[in-house]
Design a protein around this motif. Sequence first.
Motif, mmCIF file in Angstrom:
data_model
loop_
_atom_site.group_PDB
_atom_site.id
_atom_site.type_symbol
_atom_site.label_atom_id
_atom_site.label_comp_id
_atom_site.label_asym_id
_atom_site.label_seq_id
_atom_site.Cartn_x
_atom_site.Cartn_y
_atom_site.Cartn_z
ATOM 1 N N SER A 181 0.827 -1.200 0.000
ATOM 2 C CA SER A 181 0.000 0.000 0.000
ATOM 3 C C SER A 181 0.864 1.253 0.000
ATOM 4 O O SER A 181 0.611 2.204 -0.748
ATOM 5 C CB SER A 181 -0.929 -0.007 1.225
ATOM 6 O OG SER A 181 -1.711 1.165 1.261
ATOM 7 N N GLY A 182 1.907 1.244 0.816
ATOM 8 C CA GLY A 182 2.814 2.383 0.869
ATOM 9 C C GLY A 182 3.553 2.612 -0.437
ATOM 10 O O GLY A 182 3.738 3.746 -0.874
ATOM 11 N N LEU A 183 3.968 1.542 -1.078
ATOM 12 C CA LEU A 183 4.708 1.646 -2.339
ATOM 13 C C LEU A 183 3.833 2.053 -3.513
ATOM 14 O O LEU A 183 4.271 2.772 -4.406
ATOM 15 C CB LEU A 183 5.397 0.319 -2.659
ATOM 16 C CG LEU A 183 6.583 -0.043 -1.767
ATOM 17 C CD1 LEU A 183 7.019 -1.483 -2.018
ATOM 18 C CD2 LEU A 183 7.741 0.910 -2.006
ATOM 19 N N THR A 184 2.587 1.576 -3.533
ATOM 20 C CA THR A 184 1.710 1.837 -4.676
ATOM 21 C C THR A 184 0.781 3.023 -4.489
ATOM 22 O O THR A 184 0.262 3.558 -5.460
ATOM 23 C CB THR A 184 0.826 0.606 -4.976
ATOM 24 O OG1 THR A 184 -0.035 0.380 -3.854
ATOM 25 C CG2 THR A 184 1.664 -0.615 -5.274
ATOM 26 N N GLY A 185 0.564 3.396 -3.231
ATOM 27 C CA GLY A 185 -0.401 4.455 -2.960
ATOM 28 C C GLY A 185 -1.839 3.965 -2.971
ATOM 29 O O GLY A 185 -2.776 4.750 -2.832
ATOM 30 N N LEU A 186 -2.044 2.657 -3.142
ATOM 31 C CA LEU A 186 -3.390 2.082 -3.126
ATOM 32 C C LEU A 186 -3.813 1.799 -1.693
ATOM 33 O O LEU A 186 -2.980 1.444 -0.857
ATOM 34 C CB LEU A 186 -3.424 0.786 -3.940
ATOM 35 C CG LEU A 186 -3.131 0.943 -5.431
ATOM 36 C CD1 LEU A 186 -2.946 -0.429 -6.072
ATOM 37 C CD2 LEU A 186 -4.248 1.715 -6.106
ATOM 38 N N PRO A 187 -5.092 1.940 -1.398
ATOM 39 C CA PRO A 187 -5.546 1.694 -0.026
ATOM 40 C C PRO A 187 -5.455 0.217 0.336
ATOM 41 O O PRO A 187 -5.526 -0.654 -0.534
ATOM 42 C CB PRO A 187 -7.004 2.158 -0.039
ATOM 43 C CG PRO A 187 -7.415 2.106 -1.464
ATOM 44 C CD PRO A 187 -6.179 2.339 -2.283
#
Length: 105
Positions: free
Chosen positions: A6-12
């Motif tokens: 989530s942190g790397l992709t910005g996805l929730p």
Amino acid sequence: MVTALSGLTGLPAIFVRKEAKAYGTRKLAEGPAVAGRRVTLVEDVVTTGGAVRNAAVALRERDASVGVVVCAIDRSEPGANRLHEVGVETRSVLTRADLDAARHG
């Protein structure tokens, strides 16, 4: 793994429990609402796929679209992982065959 992805992709990220607790938020899925969203499940190890199947069914009951599980290791025996029967594709980083081949060099 989910938090890092989530942190790397910005996805929730959404965390699915086996069952909703009788205390706290009392939610089965913690995180943003899943209704109308496409969800990819992330699992460390898949053996039979039972927990993933249950999570997929529970999220679909909440109007999420679930079609893929990404796992670090798929250690299922041939034919044991039957997630395809509920429309969930397994994409693994490593399989049992990969680990066996590495062990036998």
